[in-house]
Design a protein around this motif. Structure first.
Motif, PDB file in Angstrom:
ATOM      1  N   MET A 284      40.094  52.032   1.303  1.00  0.00           N
ATOM      2  CA  MET A 284      40.424  53.235   2.056  1.00  0.00           C
ATOM      3  C   MET A 284      39.890  54.531   1.638  1.00  0.00           C
ATOM      4  SD  MET A 284      44.349  51.817   2.785  1.00  0.00           S
ATOM      5  CE  MET A 284      44.768  53.305   3.532  1.00  0.00           C
ATOM      6  N   ARG A 285      39.800  54.621   0.454  1.00  0.00           N
ATOM      7  CA  ARG A 285      39.099  56.119  -0.084  1.00  0.00           C
ATOM      8  C   ARG A 285      37.694  55.989   0.216  1.00  0.00           C
ATOM      9  NH1 ARG A 285      41.722  53.989  -5.028  1.00  0.00           N
ATOM     10  NH2 ARG A 285      43.483  55.580  -5.709  1.00  0.00           N
ATOM     11  N   ASP A 286      36.754  54.790   0.134  1.00  0.00           N
ATOM     12  CA  ASP A 286      35.637  54.696   0.756  1.00  0.00           C
ATOM     13  C   ASP A 286      35.342  55.217   2.269  1.00  0.00           C
ATOM     14  OD1 ASP A 286      34.673  54.339  -1.730  1.00  0.00           O
ATOM     15  OD2 ASP A 286      34.715  52.096  -1.534  1.00  0.00           O
ATOM     16  N   ILE A 287      36.274  54.169   3.132  1.00  0.00           N
ATOM     17  CA  ILE A 287      36.245  54.721   4.519  1.00  0.00           C
ATOM     18  C   ILE A 287      36.744  56.258   4.869  1.00  0.00           C
ATOM     19  CG2 ILE A 287      37.601  54.038   6.757  1.00  0.00           C
ATOM     20  CD1 ILE A 287      37.939  51.450   5.505  1.00  0.00           C
ATOM     21  N   HIS A 288      37.626  56.749   4.143  1.00  0.00           N
ATOM     22  CA  HIS A 288      37.790  57.987   4.601  1.00  0.00           C
ATOM     23  C   HIS A 288      36.611  59.103   3.935  1.00  0.00           C
ATOM     24  CE1 HIS A 288      40.023  62.046   3.412  1.00  0.00           C
ATOM     25  NE2 HIS A 288      40.338  61.759   4.645  1.00  0.00           N
ATOM     26  N   ALA A 289      36.275  58.740   3.040  1.00  0.00           N
ATOM     27  CA  ALA A 289      35.111  59.611   2.369  1.00  0.00           C
ATOM     28  C   ALA A 289      33.848  59.477   3.542  1.00  0.00           C
ATOM     29  CB  ALA A 289      34.565  59.163   0.908  1.00  0.00           C
ATOM     30  N   GLY A 290      33.556  58.235   4.092  1.00  0.00           N
ATOM     31  CA  GLY A 290      32.719  58.438   4.939  1.00  0.00           C
ATOM     32  C   GLY A 290      32.841  59.224   6.405  1.00  0.00           C
ATOM     33  N   GLY A 291      33.918  59.773   6.458  1.00  0.00           N
ATOM     34  CA  GLY A 291      34.458  60.736   7.729  1.00  0.00           C
ATOM     35  C   GLY A 291      35.219  60.179   8.466  1.00  0.00           C
TER      36      GLY A 291
ATOM     37  N   MET B 215      30.953  47.059   4.075  1.00  0.00           N
ATOM     38  CA  MET B 215      32.036  47.999   3.526  1.00  0.00           C
ATOM     39  C   MET B 215      33.201  47.726   2.948  1.00  0.00           C
ATOM     40  SD  MET B 215      31.832  50.417   7.098  1.00  0.00           S
ATOM     41  CE  MET B 215      33.289  51.775   6.399  1.00  0.00           C
ATOM     42  N   VAL B 216      33.723  46.515   3.110  1.00  0.00           N
ATOM     43  CA  VAL B 216      34.999  46.009   2.600  1.00  0.00           C
ATOM     44  C   VAL B 216      34.746  44.992   1.471  1.00  0.00           C
ATOM     45  CG1 VAL B 216      36.233  45.986   4.707  1.00  0.00           C
ATOM     46  CG2 VAL B 216      35.374  43.769   4.131  1.00  0.00           C
ATOM     47  N   GLY B 217      33.422  44.955   0.967  1.00  0.00           N
ATOM     48  CA  GLY B 217      33.137  44.408  -0.393  1.00  0.00           C
ATOM     49  C   GLY B 217      32.887  42.769  -0.184  1.00  0.00           C
ATOM     50  N   LEU B 218      33.035  42.214   0.865  1.00  0.00           N
ATOM     51  CA  LEU B 218      32.717  40.671   1.050  1.00  0.00           C
ATOM     52  C   LEU B 218      31.240  40.438   1.203  1.00  0.00           C
ATOM     53  CD1 LEU B 218      35.586  39.902   3.586  1.00  0.00           C
ATOM     54  CD2 LEU B 218      35.609  39.593   1.181  1.00  0.00           C
ATOM     55  N   PRO B 219      30.841  39.525   0.299  1.00  0.00           N
ATOM     56  CA  PRO B 219      29.380  38.966   0.153  1.00  0.00           C
ATOM     57  C   PRO B 219      28.981  38.329   1.332  1.00  0.00           C
ATOM     58  CG  PRO B 219      30.868  37.699  -1.394  1.00  0.00           C
ATOM     59  CD  PRO B 219      31.641  38.726  -0.700  1.00  0.00           C
ATOM     60  N   GLU B 220      27.581  37.993   1.457  1.00  0.00           N
ATOM     61  CA  GLU B 220      27.024  37.350   2.628  1.00  0.00           C
ATOM     62  C   GLU B 220      27.362  36.005   2.507  1.00  0.00           C
ATOM     63  OE1 GLU B 220      22.998  37.940   3.300  1.00  0.00           O
ATOM     64  OE2 GLU B 220      22.946  40.145   3.210  1.00  0.00           O
ATOM     65  N   SER B 221      27.588  35.462   1.079  1.00  0.00           N
ATOM     66  CA  SER B 221      28.044  33.909   1.028  1.00  0.00           C
ATOM     67  C   SER B 221      29.308  33.505   1.758  1.00  0.00           C
ATOM     68  CB  SER B 221      28.310  33.741  -0.792  1.00  0.00           C
ATOM     69  OG  SER B 221      29.135  34.434  -0.994  1.00  0.00           O
TER      70      SER B 221
ATOM     71  N   ASP C 244      48.693  41.221  -4.276  1.00  0.00           N
ATOM     72  CA  ASP C 244      49.142  41.190  -5.850  1.00  0.00           C
ATOM     73  C   ASP C 244      48.299  42.590  -6.218  1.00  0.00           C
ATOM     74  OD1 ASP C 244      46.320  40.764  -6.043  1.00  0.00           O
ATOM     75  OD2 ASP C 244      46.456  38.806  -6.638  1.00  0.00           O
ATOM     76  N   PRO C 245      48.624  43.122  -7.498  1.00  0.00           N
ATOM     77  CA  PRO C 245      48.333  44.491  -8.010  1.00  0.00           C
ATOM     78  C   PRO C 245      46.826  44.505  -7.835  1.00  0.00           C
ATOM     79  CG  PRO C 245      49.853  43.473  -9.356  1.00  0.00           C
ATOM     80  CD  PRO C 245      49.454  42.529  -8.646  1.00  0.00           C
ATOM     81  N   HIS C 246      45.867  43.453  -7.987  1.00  0.00           N
ATOM     82  CA  HIS C 246      44.384  43.716  -7.976  1.00  0.00           C
ATOM     83  C   HIS C 246      44.188  43.808  -6.437  1.00  0.00           C
ATOM     84  CE1 HIS C 246      40.271  43.010  -8.852  1.00  0.00           C
ATOM     85  NE2 HIS C 246      40.224  41.777  -8.043  1.00  0.00           N
ATOM     86  N   GLY C 247      44.645  43.162  -5.553  1.00  0.00           N
ATOM     87  CA  GLY C 247      44.285  42.931  -4.281  1.00  0.00           C
ATOM     88  C   GLY C 247      44.616  44.597  -3.683  1.00  0.00           C
ATOM     89  N   ARG C 248      45.702  44.896  -4.085  1.00  0.00           N
ATOM     90  CA  ARG C 248      46.272  46.308  -3.760  1.00  0.00           C
ATOM     91  C   ARG C 248      45.136  47.126  -4.217  1.00  0.00           C
ATOM     92  NH1 ARG C 248      48.117  50.156  -6.904  1.00  0.00           N
ATOM     93  NH2 ARG C 248      49.299  51.854  -6.089  1.00  0.00           N
ATOM     94  N   ASP C 249      44.906  47.305  -5.233  1.00  0.00           N
ATOM     95  CA  ASP C 249      43.771  48.181  -5.806  1.00  0.00           C
ATOM     96  C   ASP C 249      42.512  48.045  -4.672  1.00  0.00           C
ATOM     97  OD1 ASP C 249      45.669  49.166  -7.763  1.00  0.00           O
ATOM     98  OD2 ASP C 249      44.711  48.101  -9.247  1.00  0.00           O
ATOM     99  N   GLU C 250      42.198  46.775  -4.560  1.00  0.00           N
ATOM    100  CA  GLU C 250      40.989  46.758  -3.952  1.00  0.00           C
ATOM    101  C   GLU C 250      41.046  47.411  -2.441  1.00  0.00           C
ATOM    102  OE1 GLU C 250      40.372  42.554  -3.575  1.00  0.00           O
ATOM    103  OE2 GLU C 250      38.750  42.480  -5.343  1.00  0.00           O
ATOM    104  N   ILE C 251      42.182  47.178  -1.762  1.00  0.00           N
ATOM    105  CA  ILE C 251      42.267  47.760  -0.442  1.00  0.00           C
ATOM    106  C   ILE C 251      42.451  49.339  -0.682  1.00  0.00           C
ATOM    107  CG2 ILE C 251      43.847  47.903   1.521  1.00  0.00           C
ATOM    108  CD1 ILE C 251      42.482  45.115   1.368  1.00  0.00           C
ATOM    109  N   LEU C 252      43.201  49.689  -1.549  1.00  0.00           N
ATOM    110  CA  LEU C 252      43.275  51.215  -1.609  1.00  0.00           C
ATOM    111  C   LEU C 252      41.893  51.927  -1.917  1.00  0.00           C
ATOM    112  CD1 LEU C 252      46.406  51.851  -3.804  1.00  0.00           C
ATOM    113  CD2 LEU C 252      46.021  51.817  -1.299  1.00  0.00           C
ATOM    114  N   SER C 253      40.968  51.348  -2.724  1.00  0.00           N
ATOM    115  CA  SER C 253      39.659  51.570  -2.957  1.00  0.00           C
ATOM    116  C   SER C 253      38.887  51.667  -1.626  1.00  0.00           C
ATOM    117  CB  SER C 253      39.028  50.691  -3.933  1.00  0.00           C
ATOM    118  OG  SER C 253      37.766  51.210  -4.302  1.00  0.00           O
TER     119      SER C 253
END
Length: 290
Positions: A186-193, A129-135, A175-184
């Motif tokens: 959060m949107r996905d978590i909320h969209a899941g209910g 869900m948070v986009g971390l790969p199995e590696s 940093d801005p990239h990390g911020r955008d990742e976390i906000l994205s």
């Protein structure tokens, strides 16, 4: 009703010279599926408030009811409360401690007395869900980048499968990239209910994500409404020691400069751009860039 707070009061060190009232007659309710922003100046009571919502603090008076569980009851099962309300502290990556990422995410489910295999399945789901790969699962969490550590820490709370998730300054220090990742995420978590409560100093983040905003000021809940309603009251926002989002400030300046048809609810760049375009179309203005 997910959460109901009634006349909540909290006093630190009562009866001592250091007595301080951190919450004063705070009442509100949060419905299942809402995305609520909690804002206020440093020391306004935000962090004290959210620590009450999963039983980390007991109220001096008043009550908190979470999905029918009254947190003031002497026999309330706080472990059950914390299953339902997950709390991600500011800089949660500082709390990573296990030898591998997957073991760190499994820690919470294992503390719920779940079988190891089920805990591992939950950890894998949360990490996905948070986009971390199995590696990275078997790596030490201390080998991850700052943004990856933040995501791993959030995954540890997601693995508890709480109905409500509270995040205290989730983009702080990124940093801005990390911020955008976390906000994205959060949107996905909320969209899941999942019901989300985000504590933030960033008016931009709150304006982009939240459908409702609570404003704390000197232990009191002073505003509670939609972003349009809250950010339309620039004076009340500033009285709480905050500034409206940049686009709301620009809209204020335009209105003061004669653009009286720019609505007070234009607090995002898209809304403001549409309002300016409509104004130009209606009146043939040419002074937008002067």
């Amino acid at each position: 009703m997910a959460i109901e707070v009634t006349h909540l009061e909290h006093i630190y060190m009562p009866g001592t010279p250091f007595e301080k009232k951190a919450l004063d007659d705070v009442s509100f309710s949060i419905k299942d599926g809402e995305f609520v922003g909690l804002i206020g100046h440093t020391g306004s009571g935000k962090s004290t408030l959210v620590m009450h919502l999963n039983g980390l603090l007991k109220p001096s008076s008043g009550s908190i009811v979470v999905d029918g569980l009254n947190l003031s009851d002497k026999d309330v099962d706080l472990r059950e409360v914390r299953k339902r309300v997950g709390l991600v502290f500011q800089y949660p990556e500082y709390q990573l401690f296990e030898e591998s990422v997957v073991k760190d995410v499994m820690f919470g489910p294992l503390n719920l007395a779940l079988p190891e295999e089920e805990a591992r399945v939950r950890a894998a789901e949360a990490l996905k869900m948070v986009g971390l790969p199995e590696s990275v699962y078997d790596k030490s969490p201390f080998e991850l980048s700052g943004g990856q550590k933040r995501r791993a820490a959030i995954a540890g709370v997601l693995a508890m499968k709480s109905n409500t998730l509270i995040l205290d300054e989730p983009t702080a220090g990124l940093d801005p990239h990390g911020r955008d990742e976390i906000l994205s995420i959060m949107r996905d978590i909320h969209a899941g209910g999942t019901t989300l409560i985000m504590v933030s100093h960033s008016m931009t983040d709150v304006s982009l994500l939240c459908s409702r905003i609570l404003v704390m000021n000197h232990a009191h809940l002073t505003l509670d409404g939609t972003p349009e309603a809250v950010f339309s009251d620039g004076d009340a926002i500033r009285a709480a020691g905050l500034e409206p989002p940049p686009c709301a400030q620009l809209a204020e300046r335009l209105r003061a400069d004669g653009w009286t048809d720019i609505p007070t609810g234009a607090y995002t760049k898209d809304a403001l751009a549409d309002a300016i375009a409509a104004s130009l179309g209606a009146e043939g203005r040419t002074d937008v860039c002067r």
